[in-house]
Enzyme design. Structure first.
Site, PDB file in Angstrom:
ATOM      1  N   CYS A 257      13.801   9.003 -23.479  1.00 54.51           N
ATOM      2  CA  CYS A 257      12.549   9.763 -23.400  1.00 54.51           C
ATOM      3  C   CYS A 257      11.472   9.156 -24.307  1.00 54.51           C
ATOM      4  O   CYS A 257      11.000   8.059 -24.032  1.00 54.51           O
ATOM      5  CB  CYS A 257      12.811  11.230 -23.710  1.00 54.51           C
ATOM      6  SG  CYS A 257      11.454  12.323 -23.222  1.00 54.51           S
ATOM      7  N   HIS A 341      16.713  12.085 -19.289  1.00 54.11           N
ATOM      8  CA  HIS A 341      17.733  12.479 -20.265  1.00 54.11           C
ATOM      9  C   HIS A 341      19.133  12.327 -19.687  1.00 54.11           C
ATOM     10  O   HIS A 341      19.626  13.207 -18.979  1.00 54.11           O
ATOM     11  CB  HIS A 341      17.521  13.941 -20.696  1.00 54.11           C
ATOM     12  CG  HIS A 341      16.355  14.149 -21.573  1.00 54.11           C
ATOM     13  ND1 HIS A 341      16.432  14.108 -22.949  1.00 54.11           N
ATOM     14  CD2 HIS A 341      15.059  14.375 -21.291  1.00 54.11           C
ATOM     15  CE1 HIS A 341      15.237  14.323 -23.472  1.00 54.11           C
ATOM     16  NE2 HIS A 341      14.385  14.476 -22.482  1.00 54.11           N
ATOM     17  N   GLU A 343      21.762  12.654 -21.282  1.00 52.49           N
ATOM     18  CA  GLU A 343      22.602  13.651 -21.957  1.00 52.49           C
ATOM     19  C   GLU A 343      22.232  15.066 -21.525  1.00 52.49           C
ATOM     20  O   GLU A 343      22.659  16.042 -22.147  1.00 52.49           O
ATOM     21  CB  GLU A 343      22.429  13.517 -23.477  1.00 52.49           C
ATOM     22  CG  GLU A 343      21.294  14.294 -24.105  1.00 52.49           C
ATOM     23  CD  GLU A 343      19.897  13.930 -23.644  1.00 52.49           C
ATOM     24  OE1 GLU A 343      18.981  14.740 -23.836  1.00 52.49           O
ATOM     25  OE2 GLU A 343      19.712  12.842 -23.075  1.00 52.49           O
TER      26      GLU A 343
END
Length: 367
Positions: A257, A341, A343
């Site tokens: 990001c 993202h 994650e």
């Protein structure tokens, strides 16, 4: 549970956009006037994770999914490393929440309180009974804009969070070490979500989390993780200078990001502000040179300019909807990043394999 027991005190409240548009609604959060940048998120789930995401610092969040609050707010529990199990940071970071329909009753096995109670406890205002479809159409047509949530016509000054160094406000204030794994990873915290930390720790790492302006190149490390974070990447010149030194050192670097934008700037690129940003759990990104498309979670208002990359770098992922950059990689060295993202919490997790790719680069570089 009786409906009246969970119904918050409803007061008149309104949202005023910088173009003069006014939306009147009802309050279900803390009763105070605030201002910030009004942005929208199209995710259907995950409001506890979104509200605690440091990337939303200074922003008034509009949820386009109409029903919010129906599963309450999870328990405040921690895992073995002291990291909250169900949140992405230690506090709510949004300035205010705007929704269409608030669920006064909630039901979930893990719920501890209502969303209204959580907002009030953290002194965050919330509005419901707003036409979020009409509001989102305005933000899409005119772009993200500044706005105010006003209680009882108590006017306040307009606030533009993009003029502040938000990263300095949300970054850790001290060096911290988590885990005892065989790979030492420096996590440069520019507003890191806890799930980045979780994803690293379950891959046999020792994570050294450092502040945004910390010279991490003096650490004994095997790889560098550049985290997500809020605001304008141009505010992070100190971080960029340290990344430049890390590029010279040559050990693996993985950015997420804001980390993608900072790596790009350190590599000689530039960024620009998107019209209304990418904030959702369903953005399609294609891996350059393949037919592999991934559904990704995103939360950013700025993007890296593909055309600004030097000859040593190339795009790694591209956003299918608007062709904006979704990641870069060095053509010969172990450096890469994603704008989305991998994650993602609360999902999707289609691209979590990129953490494995990062660990593989570390293992190869240590040989």
């Amino acid at each position: 549970m009786d409906y009246l027991d969970v119904m918050p005190e409803i007061k008149g409240i309104k949202l005023v956009l910088e173009d003069g548009t006014v939306f009147e609604g009802k309050s279900f959060g803390y009763h105070k006037s605030i201002s910030g940048e009004v942005v929208f998120n199209t995710a259907m789930t995950g409001y506890p994770e979104s509200l605690t995401d440091p990337s939303y610092k200074g922003q008034i969040l509009v949820s386009t999914y109409p029903l919010i609050g129906n599963y309450g707010v999870p328990k405040d529990e921690t895992e073995e490393h002291g990291i909250p199990l169900f949140y992405e940071s230690d506090q709510i970071h949004i300035s205010g929440l705007i929704i269409s329909d608030y669920s006064f009753e909630y039901s979930h096995w893990n719920a501890k309180s209502s969303l209204s109670e959580w907002l009030i406890k953290n002194e965050v205002p919330g509005i419901f009974d707003i036409d979020t479809r009409a509001l989102t159409k305005i933000l899409r047509e005119k772009g993200s804009m500044l706005g105010k949530i006003l209680i009882d016509d108590e006017d306040i000054d307009q606030y533009d969070p993009n003029q502040d160094n938000l990263v300095a406000q949300v970054s850790t204030k001290e060096r911290k070490v988590y885990g005892k794994g065989k790979h030492k990873v420096v996590l440069v915290d520019t507003g890191a979500k806890y799930n980045i930390l979780r994803c690293l720790l379950k891959r046999d790492t020792t994570v050294i989390q450092v502040p945004w302006d910390f010279d991490f190149t003096q650490e004994d490390y095997d790889g560098v993780m550049l985290s997500n974070g809020p605001g304008n990447p141009e505010m992070c010149s100190i971080t960029v200078e340290n990344i430049k030194k890390a590029i010279e050192i040559g050990k693996p670097i993985f950015g997420i990001c804001l980390g993608n934008q900072l790596l790009g700037i350190a590599a000689g690129g530039s960024t620009y502000k998107l019209k209304y940003g990418h904030r959702a759990h369903n953005h399609p990104a294609i891996r350059v040179g393949t037919n592999n498309c991934y559904i990704t979670s995103q939360n950013h208002g700025y993007a890296l300019d593909n055309d600004s990359l030097t000859d040593d770098w190339e795009p790694l992922f591209i956003h299918i909807n608007d062709q904006s950059n979704e990641g870069i990689r060095h053509k010969s060295k172990p450096f890469f990043s994603t704008q989305f993202h991998p994650e993602a919490s609360s999902g999707p997790t289609d691209t979590e394999f990129l953490f494995d790719d990062f660990i593989h680069l570390i293992e190869e570089s240590k040989k």
